[in-house]
Design a protein around this motif. Structure first.
Motif, mmCIF file in Angstrom:
data_model
loop_
_atom_site.group_PDB
_atom_site.id
_atom_site.type_symbol
_atom_site.label_atom_id
_atom_site.label_comp_id
_atom_site.label_asym_id
_atom_site.label_seq_id
_atom_site.Cartn_x
_atom_site.Cartn_y
_atom_site.Cartn_z
ATOM 1 N N ASP A 43 65.574 5.398 -0.464
ATOM 2 C CA ASP A 43 66.321 4.142 -0.553
ATOM 3 C C ASP A 43 65.413 2.916 -0.447
ATOM 4 N N THR A 44 64.151 3.128 -0.156
ATOM 5 C CA THR A 44 63.220 2.008 0.010
ATOM 6 C C THR A 44 62.996 1.319 -1.328
ATOM 7 N N ARG A 45 63.084 -0.023 -1.334
ATOM 8 C CA ARG A 45 62.851 -0.799 -2.544
ATOM 9 C C ARG A 45 61.621 -1.700 -2.442
ATOM 10 N N LYS A 46 61.185 -1.952 -1.223
ATOM 11 C CA LYS A 46 59.958 -2.721 -1.026
ATOM 12 C C LYS A 46 59.073 -1.990 -0.021
ATOM 13 N N VAL A 47 57.834 -1.763 -0.418
ATOM 14 C CA VAL A 47 56.868 -1.036 0.425
ATOM 15 C C VAL A 47 55.897 -2.028 1.050
ATOM 16 N N LEU A 48 55.663 -1.852 2.350
ATOM 17 C CA LEU A 48 54.652 -2.631 3.080
ATOM 18 C C LEU A 48 53.438 -1.721 3.289
ATOM 19 N N LYS A 49 52.351 -2.060 2.634
ATOM 20 C CA LYS A 49 51.139 -1.246 2.730
ATOM 21 C C LYS A 49 50.147 -1.934 3.659
ATOM 22 N N LEU A 50 49.638 -1.178 4.627
ATOM 23 C CA LEU A 50 48.699 -1.709 5.636
ATOM 24 C C LEU A 50 47.429 -0.878 5.635
ATOM 25 N N TRP A 51 46.278 -1.536 5.759
ATOM 26 C CA TRP A 51 45.027 -0.824 6.002
ATOM 27 C C TRP A 51 44.077 -1.723 6.777
ATOM 28 N N VAL A 52 43.153 -1.106 7.460
ATOM 29 C CA VAL A 52 42.249 -1.823 8.363
ATOM 30 C C VAL A 52 40.815 -1.566 7.949
ATOM 31 N N GLU A 53 40.012 -2.638 7.925
ATOM 32 C CA GLU A 53 38.577 -2.517 7.623
ATOM 33 C C GLU A 53 37.760 -3.223 8.697
ATOM 34 N N PRO A 101 50.668 7.865 0.629
ATOM 35 C CA PRO A 101 49.357 8.559 0.698
ATOM 36 C C PRO A 101 49.253 9.381 1.982
ATOM 37 N N LYS A 102 48.692 10.560 1.862
ATOM 38 C CA LYS A 102 48.588 11.450 3.029
ATOM 39 C C LYS A 102 47.201 11.316 3.670
ATOM 40 N N ASP A 103 46.934 10.158 4.195
ATOM 41 C CA ASP A 103 45.694 9.964 4.937
ATOM 42 C C ASP A 103 45.959 8.947 6.035
ATOM 43 N N GLY A 104 45.074 8.938 7.043
ATOM 44 C CA GLY A 104 45.281 8.057 8.180
ATOM 45 C C GLY A 104 44.685 6.682 8.001
ATOM 46 N N ARG A 105 44.098 6.425 6.829
ATOM 47 C CA ARG A 105 43.427 5.132 6.637
ATOM 48 C C ARG A 105 44.393 4.035 6.224
ATOM 49 N N THR A 106 45.550 4.442 5.689
ATOM 50 C CA THR A 106 46.552 3.458 5.279
ATOM 51 C C THR A 106 47.907 3.838 5.852
ATOM 52 N N ALA A 107 48.788 2.843 5.951
ATOM 53 C CA ALA A 107 50.160 3.067 6.410
ATOM 54 C C ALA A 107 51.099 2.418 5.405
ATOM 55 N N CYS A 108 52.116 3.148 4.981
ATOM 56 C CA CYS A 108 53.114 2.614 4.046
ATOM 57 C C CYS A 108 54.481 2.675 4.703
ATOM 58 N N LEU A 109 55.141 1.540 4.787
ATOM 59 C CA LEU A 109 56.397 1.417 5.509
ATOM 60 C C LEU A 109 57.448 0.758 4.625
ATOM 61 N N ASP A 110 58.709 0.845 5.058
ATOM 62 C CA ASP A 110 59.809 0.175 4.371
ATOM 63 C C ASP A 110 59.782 -1.291 4.799
ATOM 64 N N ALA A 111 59.416 -2.184 3.887
ATOM 65 C CA ALA A 111 59.229 -3.592 4.228
ATOM 66 C C ALA A 111 60.516 -4.250 4.704
ATOM 67 N N LEU A 148 42.916 -6.656 9.409
ATOM 68 C CA LEU A 148 44.138 -6.029 8.901
ATOM 69 C C LEU A 148 44.460 -6.588 7.523
ATOM 70 N N HIS A 149 44.695 -5.699 6.565
ATOM 71 C CA HIS A 149 45.091 -6.087 5.213
ATOM 72 C C HIS A 149 46.548 -5.703 4.991
ATOM 73 N N VAL A 150 47.303 -6.606 4.385
ATOM 74 C CA VAL A 150 48.740 -6.401 4.161
ATOM 75 C C VAL A 150 49.046 -6.608 2.685
ATOM 76 N N GLU A 151 49.788 -5.658 2.116
ATOM 77 C CA GLU A 151 50.199 -5.762 0.715
ATOM 78 C C GLU A 151 51.660 -5.334 0.599
ATOM 79 N N ARG A 152 52.438 -6.072 -0.172
ATOM 80 C CA ARG A 152 53.842 -5.734 -0.414
ATOM 81 C C ARG A 152 54.028 -5.414 -1.883
ATOM 82 N N MET A 153 54.832 -4.381 -2.155
ATOM 83 C CA MET A 153 55.036 -3.970 -3.548
ATOM 84 C C MET A 153 56.462 -3.454 -3.725
ATOM 85 N N ASP A 154 56.963 -3.625 -4.930
ATOM 86 C CA ASP A 154 58.299 -3.115 -5.249
ATOM 87 C C ASP A 154 58.204 -1.650 -5.650
#
Length: 425
Positions: free
Chosen positions: A415-425, A333-343, A319-325
């Protein structure tokens, strides 16, 4: 006999007059007759003798005999010896299987060294009939009733057109000696029981039983070609994709059991398992698992699925985790390989695991909770696919059904100010 063998070689296209033939020469009547016939027909022959060191002085006697025979006939002789018992113990196989594997491995090597086109072995009609009966007793499909094939890769059998009596009469007519393997006269193994007890009993009923069964095996060999063509067509009809059989399509076939047998026998599925699988498909039973040494099979909502058994442990994804403002303009992104959530809505550190009974989440775009089990069922995923399903959790909540949907509670909004990006390899 020479005429029969000559015609058989031409009919089956075993080899030509210009080819070099490597003759497997044990010293027994059959192999000696094979060498003599081919030489008298004008073929270019070399001989190969294996000493398996299993019969003490007899093994030495055989090697001496074939050496003298080859010298007298002017035939080049290749010889080798094996520690057959040691090989059998080391590889966990029977003595008979060890001898076979050692013998044919050496033959393959000799073919390259000598430039010979084929290896000729001395199986005859009686051997083929014994194989027919042996398979019949054990239970077999049509292929097991074809007897011994005249051609199997570089191995050819020119004597399948004659029986043991003809061979002995031929050698007697030539005044040709041979050696006798005493183990062939012992009533110890299944094949010898057929040779020494069953076939003589059948011959008391019908003196021509060997010839009759031999002809039947030849007809079945011809019929097998038609059978396999029909089975190939049937398998295309019942298998909508690789490693899947559609139960309804199978039951529409005029002979569903043979079709199922042909599909599953290469996987190592035995007759009893095939019967159980057929019953499950007929009754619509789901969730039954069947195992062979190489495959796992599963009945799944009217279908049979299978996959190879993994010899190595399943590789765990990372599992890879990235946080961004973001300023509220972030596009998910409209694909099932990544997930973007409100951190800011996520409590705790994301963790990857397999889904479990009782897991539930709010699928993206929905308002109410739904169990992961029901979600996967509605997606019509197979049980194999369900077993491989991963989820990402944090603080007791499921954030993402990997490759499927995120949880709606943690979706990215303006209203989201911080994005939690997840992807799995």
């Amino acid at each position: 006999m020479e005429r029969k063998v000559s015609e058989f070689i031409r009919e089956k296209r075993l080899f030509g007059m210009e080819d070099r033939v490597l003759v497997a020469l044990s010293g027994g009547a059959d192999s000696v007759a094979l060498l003599r016939v081919l030489l008298r027909l004008g073929y270019r022959c070399e001989a190969a003798h294996c000493n398996f060191h299993l019969r003490g002085e007899e093994s030495v006697r055989d090697e001496v005999f074939v050496t003298r025979l080859a010298e007298r006939l002017g035939v080049r002789l290749h010889k080798t010896g094996f520690d057959t018992e040691g090989y059998a113990a080391g590889h966990g196989v029977s003595i008979e299987m060890a001898a076979r594997e050692l013998r044919y491995a050496w033959f393959r090597k000799l073919l390259g060294e000598t430039g010979a086109r084929v290896v000729a072995v001395a199986h005859h009609r009686n051997d083929s009939v014994e194989t027919f009966l042996l398979n019949l007793v054990r239970g077999t499909g049509i292929d097991g009733l074809r007897g011994i094939r005249a051609v199997n890769g570089p191995v050819v059998r020119p004597l399948l057109c004659v029986d043991r009596k003809e061979i002995l009469a031929y050698l007697e007519g030539l005044g040709q000696e041979y050696v006798t393997d005493s183990t062939n006269l012992q009533d110890e193994y299944t094949r010898n029981k057929l040779r020494l007890q069953v076939i003589p009993l059948l011959e008391s009923i019908n003196p021509s039983v060997v010839e009759g069964i031999g002809r039947t095996a030849e007809r079945l060999a011809e019929v097998a070609g038609v059978y396999h063509r029909a089975m190939s067509e049937a398998l295309r009809r019942v298998m909508p994709e690789e490693s899947v059989i559609d139960g309804e399509a199978l039951l529409r076939e005029p002979a569903p059991r043979p079709v199922l047998h042909e599909a599953l026998s290469p996987l190592g599925v035995n007759a009893s398992q095939t019967d159980d699988i057929f019953r499950c498909l007929k009754e619509g039973t789901s969730g039954r698992k069947f195992r062979t040494a190489s495959h796992l099979l599963l009945t799944d909502h009217g279908r049979l699925r299978w996959r190879a058994v993994e010899e190595e442990p399943e590789k765990l994804p990372v599992l890879h985790v990235e946080r961004m403002d973001t300023d509220g303009t972030f596009e998910v992104p409209k694909d099932g390989r990544t997930a973007c959530l409100d951190a800011d809505k996520v409590e705790g550190e994301p963790v990857l695991r397999k889904w479990r009974p009782g897991d539930r989440f709010v699928p993206f775009g929905m308002k109410g909770f739904k169990s992961v089990r029901n979600y996967l069922r509605d997606r019509k995923l197979s049980l194999f696919e369900k077993e491989r399903q991963w989820v990402v959790c944090a603080g007791g909540d499921i954030l993402w059904l990997v490759g499927e949907r995120t949880d709606n509670r943690f979706r990215v909004t303006p209203d989201t100010r911080k994005v939690l990006k997840l992807w799995v390899e």
